[in-house]
Design an enzyme around this catalytic site. Structure first.
Site, PDB file in Angstrom:
ATOM      1  N   CYS A 119       0.816  -1.228   0.000  1.00 34.06           N
ATOM      2  CA  CYS A 119       0.000   0.000   0.000  1.00 34.06           C
ATOM      3  C   CYS A 119       0.846   1.274   0.000  1.00 34.06           C
ATOM      4  CB  CYS A 119      -0.951   0.015   1.193  1.00 34.06           C
ATOM      5  SG  CYS A 119      -2.096  -1.364   1.185  1.00 34.06           S
ATOM      6  N   HIS A 253      -3.054   7.324   1.899  1.00 35.80           N
ATOM      7  CA  HIS A 253      -3.492   6.028   1.395  1.00 35.80           C
ATOM      8  C   HIS A 253      -4.870   5.754   1.992  1.00 35.80           C
ATOM      9  CE1 HIS A 253      -4.036   1.872   0.681  1.00 35.80           C
ATOM     10  NE2 HIS A 253      -3.779   1.502   1.906  1.00 35.80           N
ATOM     11  N   ASN A 283     -10.098   0.075  -0.404  1.00 38.79           N
ATOM     12  CA  ASN A 283      -8.634   0.132  -0.345  1.00 38.79           C
ATOM     13  C   ASN A 283      -8.072  -0.463  -1.640  1.00 38.79           C
ATOM     14  OD1 ASN A 283      -5.914  -0.274   0.154  1.00 38.79           O
ATOM     15  ND2 ASN A 283      -6.213  -1.043   2.239  1.00 38.79           N
TER      16      ASN A 283
HETATM   17  N1  ACO Z   1     -19.179  -8.371   8.334  1.00 38.31           N
HETATM   18  C1  ACO Z   1     -19.709  -8.599   9.537  1.00 38.31           C
HETATM   19  N2  ACO Z   1     -18.995  -8.958  10.611  1.00 38.31           N
HETATM   20  C2  ACO Z   1     -17.667  -9.063  10.450  1.00 38.31           C
HETATM   21  C3  ACO Z   1     -17.049  -8.841   9.214  1.00 38.31           C
HETATM   22  C4  ACO Z   1     -17.853  -8.486   8.124  1.00 38.31           C
HETATM   23  N3  ACO Z   1     -17.350  -8.226   6.903  1.00 38.31           N
HETATM   24  N4  ACO Z   1     -15.729  -9.031   9.365  1.00 38.31           N
HETATM   25  C5  ACO Z   1     -15.517  -9.375  10.658  1.00 38.31           C
HETATM   26  N5  ACO Z   1     -16.704  -9.388  11.304  1.00 38.31           N
HETATM   27  C6  ACO Z   1     -16.965  -9.688  12.699  1.00 38.31           C
HETATM   28  C7  ACO Z   1     -15.841 -10.478  13.346  1.00 38.31           C
HETATM   29  O1  ACO Z   1     -15.995 -11.840  13.074  1.00 38.31           O
HETATM   30  C8  ACO Z   1     -16.068 -10.149  14.805  1.00 38.31           C
HETATM   31  O2  ACO Z   1     -17.112 -10.966  15.277  1.00 38.31           O
HETATM   32  P1  ACO Z   1     -17.047 -11.600  16.756  1.00 38.31           P
HETATM   33  O3  ACO Z   1     -16.948 -10.422  17.676  1.00 38.31           O
HETATM   34  O4  ACO Z   1     -18.316 -12.359  16.831  1.00 38.31           O
HETATM   35  O5  ACO Z   1     -15.802 -12.441  16.762  1.00 38.31           O
HETATM   36  C9  ACO Z   1     -16.596  -8.714  14.783  1.00 38.31           C
HETATM   37  O6  ACO Z   1     -17.017  -8.466  13.439  1.00 38.31           O
HETATM   38  C10 ACO Z   1     -15.584  -7.662  15.186  1.00 38.31           C
HETATM   39  O7  ACO Z   1     -14.411  -7.935  14.484  1.00 38.31           O
HETATM   40  P2  ACO Z   1     -13.170  -7.014  14.697  1.00 38.31           P
HETATM   41  O8  ACO Z   1     -12.030  -7.558  13.895  1.00 38.31           O
HETATM   42  O9  ACO Z   1     -12.963  -6.767  16.148  1.00 38.31           O
HETATM   43  O10 ACO Z   1     -13.673  -5.678  14.024  1.00 38.31           O
HETATM   44  P3  ACO Z   1     -12.970  -4.281  14.044  1.00 38.31           P
HETATM   45  O11 ACO Z   1     -13.882  -3.289  14.653  1.00 38.31           O
HETATM   46  O12 ACO Z   1     -11.570  -4.330  14.556  1.00 38.31           O
HETATM   47  O13 ACO Z   1     -12.876  -3.961  12.505  1.00 38.31           O
HETATM   48  C11 ACO Z   1     -11.301  -4.009  10.672  1.00 38.31           C
HETATM   49  C12 ACO Z   1     -12.137  -4.822  11.646  1.00 38.31           C
HETATM   50  C13 ACO Z   1     -12.237  -3.122   9.866  1.00 38.31           C
HETATM   51  C14 ACO Z   1     -10.540  -4.932   9.747  1.00 38.31           C
HETATM   52  C15 ACO Z   1     -10.332  -3.144  11.518  1.00 38.31           C
HETATM   53  O14 ACO Z   1      -9.560  -3.925  12.388  1.00 38.31           O
HETATM   54  C16 ACO Z   1      -9.417  -2.354  10.656  1.00 38.31           C
HETATM   55  O15 ACO Z   1      -9.830  -1.431  10.008  1.00 38.31           O
HETATM   56  N6  ACO Z   1      -8.115  -2.655  10.651  1.00 38.31           N
HETATM   57  C17 ACO Z   1      -7.178  -2.015   9.768  1.00 38.31           C
HETATM   58  C18 ACO Z   1      -7.011  -2.901   8.616  1.00 38.31           C
HETATM   59  C19 ACO Z   1      -6.801  -2.191   7.315  1.00 38.31           C
HETATM   60  O16 ACO Z   1      -7.172  -1.071   7.080  1.00 38.31           O
HETATM   61  N7  ACO Z   1      -6.176  -2.924   6.442  1.00 38.31           N
HETATM   62  C20 ACO Z   1      -5.919  -2.474   5.151  1.00 38.31           C
HETATM   63  C21 ACO Z   1      -4.591  -2.889   4.695  1.00 38.31           C
HETATM   64  S1  ACO Z   1      -3.326  -2.090   5.594  1.00 38.31           S
HETATM   65  C22 ACO Z   1      -3.385  -0.544   5.163  1.00 38.31           C
HETATM   66  O17 ACO Z   1      -3.759  -0.272   4.084  1.00 38.31           O
HETATM   67  C23 ACO Z   1      -2.969   0.477   6.158  1.00 38.31           C
END
Ligand code: ACO
Length: 326
Positions: A119, A253, A283
């Site tokens: 990224c 980004h 993304n």
């Molecule tokens: N739909 C519904 N529920 C979902 C989904 C989905 N698509 N994906 C995960 N869940 C559920 C999980 O299973 C979990 O359920 P549980 O509590 O029953 O186990 C619940 O949602 C919460 O999951 P978390 O992982 O705690 O959710 P969080 O609020 O942390 O959000 C996310 C997840 C959006 C991935 C977040 O951690 C994030 O934004 N991280 C940064 C990742 C990123 O941006 N990556 C891009 C590449 S790196 C970069 O470009 C910088």
């Protein structure tokens, strides 16, 4: 910050983009997997993304974006003497997709290569282009970010597949020795391979002979992204002896609205100065910054003379910034 020394400056001459035709909304995804529009939008800010269809590839999207950028720059294809393509999703393991784009554009001179910093690829590619210009090796450079992440997503993993999209953006840089304050003013790049296991692809030519799928520890990435992006912004401000208020536009980004909001809060920048396009592109990895730049230029936000700070963080981890006087 006028260019008074007898050195070259890298000036932006044109920007272009290309997006796959197929729009996939959050609602569309709810019909394919156990997710909801509300979960995706509230956690990420994403509303829709483009997904490449058969025949649409990293090089075909990159070629289209590059051609628009060249047309907007006022140059001819034959004026380009370096092409750097930032991508983690090349058409094939080799040859470099940059050379495929070079041939598609009918360019027969100069050189072309792929840059792989996930990224952060676009800011890494800008630094390489800027260095080649400053060394006097090249005159006109195409810097492209093009990705088809949909092809390395595990569509059974709802925690990752809803986050990404496909697309391409390109920028033409040209060397100038004029006494101008325009051009790339600084580049700051970093990598720390100890964090490779937080965001990676579980395959590759030398390990599995397969392309593999993207894997991510979302919490881990989030935490590091806020810290590293804030620090790289402050590094660029300190280096250029600028305050956050003196920057006209921040073009980050486009990973996640919550990361962008947390960074804005941490470094004290006004959210109206942050260009945000992730709601419609998701993304797109190395393509996200040039896609956002194009939107900001076309809508009349970024104008000649504006101070624009680009920043990115991604797999590796790798992270960095580019400061440009537009
Ligand atoms: N739909 C519904 N529920 C979902 C989904 C989905 N698509 N994906 C995960 N869940 C559920 C999980 O299973 C979990 O359920 P549980 O509590 O029953 O186990 C619940 O949602 C919460 O999951 P978390 O992982 O705690 O959710 P969080 O609020 O942390 O959000 C996310 C997840 C959006 C991935 C977040 O951690 C994030 O934004 N991280 C940064 C990742 C990123 O941006 N990556 C891009 C590449 S790196 C970069 O470009 C910088």
């Amino acid at each position: 910050m006028k260019n008074k020394s007898n050195t070259f400056r890298s000036i932006v001459l044109g920007v272009g983009t290309s997006l796959p035709k197929n729009i996939v909304t959050n609602k569309d995804l709810t019909m394919k997997m156990d997710t909801s529009e509300e979960w995706i939008e509230s956690r990420t800010g994403i509303k829709e993304r483009r997904i490449a269809s058969d025949g649409e590839t990293t090089s075909s999207l990159g070629t289209e974006a590059a051609q628009i950028a060249i047309n907007n720059s006022g140059l001819k294809n034959s004026d380009i003497d370096l092409i750097i393509l930032a991508t983690s999703t090349p058409d094939n393991t080799f040859p470099a997709s940059a050379t495929v784009i070079q041939a598609s554009l009918g360019i027969e001179k100069g050189y072309a290569y792929d840059m792989q910093a996930v990224c952060s690829g676009f800011v890494f590619a800008l630094e390489a282009a800027d260095n080649a210009i400053k060394a006097g090796n090249v005159k006109n450079v195409l810097v492209i970010g093009s990705e088809t992440f949909s092809r390395i997503l595990d569509w059974d993993d709802r925690g990752t597949c809803v986050l990404f999209g496909d697309g391409a953006g390109a920028l033409v840089l040209s060397s100038s020795k004029e006494e101008t304050d325009r051009g790339i003013l600084s580049n700051h790049l970093h990598s720390d391979g100890r964090y490779g296991n937080l965001l990676y692809v579980d395959g590759g030519p030398s390990t599995s002979s397969q392309v593999g799928f993207l894997r991510m520890n979302g919490h881990g990435v989030f935490k590091h992204a806020v810290k590293k992006l804030s620090s790289v912004i402050n590094e660029a401000l300190d280096h250029n002896e600028l305050t956050v208020d003196e920057i006209d536009w921040f073009v980050p980004h486009q990973a996640n609205i919550r990361i962008l909001e947390a960074v804005a809060k941490k470094v004290g920048l006004h959210k109206d100065k942050v260009i945000i396009t992730l709601q419609k592109h998701a993304n797109t990895s190395a393509a996200s910054i040039p896609l956002a730049l194009y939107d900001a230029v076309e809508s009349g936000k970024i104008k000649k003379g504006d101070l624009v700070l680009l920043e990115a963080m991604g797999g590796g981890f790798s992270w960095g910034s580019t400061l440009i006087r537009w």
